[in-house]
Design a protein around this motif. Structure first.
Motif, PDB file in Angstrom:
ATOM      1  N   VAL A  65      -6.896  18.165   5.752  1.00  0.00           N
ATOM      2  CA  VAL A  65      -5.513  18.126   5.278  1.00  0.00           C
ATOM      3  C   VAL A  65      -4.997  16.699   5.403  1.00  0.00           C
ATOM      4  N   PHE A  66      -4.445  16.163   4.300  1.00  0.00           N
ATOM      5  CA  PHE A  66      -3.926  14.801   4.269  1.00  0.00           C
ATOM      6  C   PHE A  66      -2.441  14.826   3.906  1.00  0.00           C
ATOM      7  N   ALA A  67      -1.631  14.126   4.692  1.00  0.00           N
ATOM      8  CA  ALA A  67      -0.212  13.944   4.391  1.00  0.00           C
ATOM      9  C   ALA A  67      -0.009  12.479   4.016  1.00  0.00           C
ATOM     10  N   LEU A  68       0.352  12.225   2.749  1.00  0.00           N
ATOM     11  CA  LEU A  68       0.323  10.883   2.191  1.00  0.00           C
ATOM     12  C   LEU A  68       1.722  10.299   2.006  1.00  0.00           C
ATOM     13  N   LEU A  69       1.848   9.018   2.337  1.00  0.00           N
ATOM     14  CA  LEU A  69       2.995   8.207   1.982  1.00  0.00           C
ATOM     15  C   LEU A  69       2.492   7.077   1.090  1.00  0.00           C
ATOM     16  N   ALA A 115      13.215  -0.500   5.259  1.00  0.00           N
ATOM     17  CA  ALA A 115      14.181  -1.475   5.791  1.00  0.00           C
ATOM     18  C   ALA A 115      13.737  -2.915   5.550  1.00  0.00           C
ATOM     19  N   GLY A 116      12.546  -3.093   4.977  1.00  0.00           N
ATOM     20  CA  GLY A 116      12.039  -4.434   4.732  1.00  0.00           C
ATOM     21  C   GLY A 116      11.456  -5.102   5.955  1.00  0.00           C
ATOM     22  N   GLU A 117      11.241  -4.354   7.039  1.00  0.00           N
ATOM     23  CA  GLU A 117      10.688  -4.926   8.264  1.00  0.00           C
ATOM     24  C   GLU A 117       9.171  -5.089   8.190  1.00  0.00           C
ATOM     25  N   VAL A 118       8.521  -4.276   7.368  1.00  0.00           N
ATOM     26  CA  VAL A 118       7.075  -4.336   7.176  1.00  0.00           C
ATOM     27  C   VAL A 118       6.801  -4.400   5.680  1.00  0.00           C
ATOM     28  N   ILE A 119       5.935  -5.333   5.278  1.00  0.00           N
ATOM     29  CA  ILE A 119       5.547  -5.457   3.878  1.00  0.00           C
ATOM     30  C   ILE A 119       4.114  -4.946   3.751  1.00  0.00           C
ATOM     31  N   PRO A 120       3.920  -3.723   3.246  1.00  0.00           N
ATOM     32  CA  PRO A 120       2.584  -3.125   3.264  1.00  0.00           C
ATOM     33  C   PRO A 120       1.694  -3.640   2.140  1.00  0.00           C
ATOM     34  N   GLN A 121       0.409  -3.685   2.436  1.00  0.00           N
ATOM     35  CA  GLN A 121      -0.613  -3.916   1.428  1.00  0.00           C
ATOM     36  C   GLN A 121      -1.346  -2.614   1.091  1.00  0.00           C
ATOM     37  N   TYR A 122      -1.153  -1.627   1.966  1.00  0.00           N
ATOM     38  CA  TYR A 122      -1.817  -0.332   1.789  1.00  0.00           C
ATOM     39  C   TYR A 122      -0.815   0.791   1.999  1.00  0.00           C
ATOM     40  N   ASN A 123      -1.217   1.966   1.542  1.00  0.00           N
ATOM     41  CA  ASN A 123      -0.476   3.193   1.815  1.00  0.00           C
ATOM     42  C   ASN A 123      -0.965   3.772   3.139  1.00  0.00           C
ATOM     43  N   VAL A 124      -0.348   4.867   3.580  1.00  0.00           N
ATOM     44  CA  VAL A 124      -0.764   5.497   4.824  1.00  0.00           C
ATOM     45  C   VAL A 124      -0.936   6.995   4.602  1.00  0.00           C
ATOM     46  N   ALA A 125      -1.977   7.552   5.210  1.00  0.00           N
ATOM     47  CA  ALA A 125      -2.238   8.992   5.132  1.00  0.00           C
ATOM     48  C   ALA A 125      -2.539   9.526   6.517  1.00  0.00           C
ATOM     49  N   VAL A 126      -1.800  10.557   6.910  1.00  0.00           N
ATOM     50  CA  VAL A 126      -2.048  11.243   8.176  1.00  0.00           C
ATOM     51  C   VAL A 126      -3.021  12.379   7.897  1.00  0.00           C
ATOM     52  N   VAL A 127      -4.076  12.489   8.718  1.00  0.00           N
ATOM     53  CA  VAL A 127      -5.118  13.468   8.433  1.00  0.00           C
ATOM     54  C   VAL A 127      -5.331  14.409   9.612  1.00  0.00           C
TER      55      VAL A 127
END
Length: 420
Positions: A65-69, A115-127
């Motif tokens: 199971v993956f929860a994706l942002l 909030a602009g505090e982190v500039i991501p290069q990748y997405n995140v997925a909780v598994v």
């Protein structure tokens, strides 16, 4: 790097402790083996919570199971998580803490990105990986190993439990045999209770995992002859059970030939047939588990036990078959990932030490595919796979804060230089 602050640790603790209701036992543990109704219920809860927080939920064809942002369309994902299945009469921290901590780390990162505090290069997925424990279905670490290409999916779906139910049937019964594509991982991070007592012994808050121990199992079949317990005289018996009992004792005794705390052995599974009170057992099946800091120690212990099987078989005029399976070499985690953990701990203001993992985790197969970071928080008394398994709230929260810092560094590309 942003300061080490989590906006809502109270909600994290509330969510984590809420999971105890799924498969709760009378002695504060849990029993939700892979593919059972209780396992399905906690997955339903996790899916609902993830959707409430704006995650997209996917289920792949081995039940992960993956929860994706998604922050950047078409970008790969930093995966983070653990597992929600448990051992029979197991603890409520093992695996589950890693999933809920990963979930709340992702929630916090969503806030920071917006909030602009982190500039991501990748997405995140909780598994939530399927069948990490391997209690009901062997082998363990199943879902992550299938996703990484080390186990064949169809073979794993056909694996049966002791009652004859297949993995496919179990997943279908709880509604988690999916068809979704798994997200493409850029890196992986996992937080877990130590399941040992080194952190507690040294009064250290965070363990930066450097490598896994060498692991090997023996599937042993002891074949005797079934007969009547009351009518068969002792010298005419070919009893499989006493022979198997000798192997259990030898498995424990063999550690005396090695340096202290460098090898562990056990027989965790032991099945007697026909298991009737008035029948001399015809067959015993057992699994011998060997793990060590040094590969050569495990291989030496294995040979001692295989030779002993032959000795017992000759002495008792029975047959003993010992077959190797589930052999896992050392997995060394990237040095830069260990340093990243040490930086995150320092940023949080907590102590950190380098540590090895004696137990297997989903991070082991992931570590063979992508840059992987594994961290531990203390376990009280080193107790695990047991109902009295315990980690204090303070340690859980400190772990969450450090883990969030790690995942934040991963989604901004801190370990990109390690990619092949």
């Amino acid at each position: 790097m942003t300061t080490a602050v989590i906006q809502d640790t109270d909600q994290f603790l509330a969510d984590f402790h809420d999971t105890w209701q799924f498969g709760a036992t009378a002695r504060n543990g849990v029993d939700r083996q892979a593919g059972t109704a209780e396992h399905g219920r906690i997955r339903d809860w996790f899916k609902q919570r993830a959707e409430e927080e704006g995650f997209e939920v996917r289920v792949d064809s081995i039940g992960n199971v993956f929860a994706l942002l998604t922050f950047i369309p078409d970008a790969d994902f930093v995966l983070t998580g653990s597992h929600l299945d448990s051992q029979p009469l197991g603890g409520r921290f093992d695996g589950c803490f890693g999933v809920i901590a990963a979930f709340h780390a992702a929630i916090e990162l969503k806030r920071r990105v917006e909030a602009g505090e982190v500039i991501p290069q990748y997405n995140v997925a909780v598994v939530d990986w399927f069948n990490e424990e391997g209690a009901r279905f062997a082998p363990s670490i199943m879902g992550s190993s299938v996703m990484c290409g080390f186990f064949d999916r169809d073979e794993m779906l056909a694996v049966k439990d002791l009652g004859g139910t297949t993995v496919r049937e179990a997943l279908e019964s709880i509604g988690y045999l999916g068809e979704d594509e798994a997200p493409v991982p850029a890196s992986y991070a996992e937080i877990h209770i130590e399941q040992g007592r080194l952190l507690e012994r040294h009064a250290i808050a965070i363990g930066a995992v450097t490598q896994s121990w060498y692991t090997q199992k023996l599937n042993v079949k002891v074949l005797g002859e079934q007969s009547h317990t009351g009518a068969t005289i002792m010298k005419d018996r070919h009893d499989a059970l006493p022979a198997a009992s000798l192997l259990v004792l030898k498995t424990e005794e063999v550690v005396e030939e090695f340096e202290e705390e460098q090898i562990v052995t056990s027989v965790g599974q032991f099945n007697v047939e026909p298991n009737s009170p008035i029948v001399v057992p015809r067959e015993v099946n057992l699994v011998i588990d060997l793990r060590g800091h040094r590969r050569e120690d495990v291989e030496k212990a294995r040979q001692i036990l295989v030779d002993y099987c032959e000795e017992v078989a000759r002495a008792r005029d029975i047959t003993i078959e010992a077959v190797d399976f589930d052999i896992r070499d050392h997995q060394r985690y990237p040095d830069d990932g260990v340093v990243l953990t040490e930086k995150a701990a320092a940023n949080t203001g907590v102590s950190c030490m380098r540590i090895e993992t004696m137990a297997g985790h989903d991070s082991v197969p992931l570590n063979r595919k992508v840059p992987t970071v594994m961290i531990f928080v203390p376990s009280e008394g080193g107790v695990s796979h047991c109902e009295r398994e315990f980690t204090a709230d303070e340690d859980l929260v400190q772990g969450l804060i450090v883990h969030t810092d790690i995942v934040s560094r991963l989604i901004t590309g801190d370990l990109d230089h390690l990619k092949a």
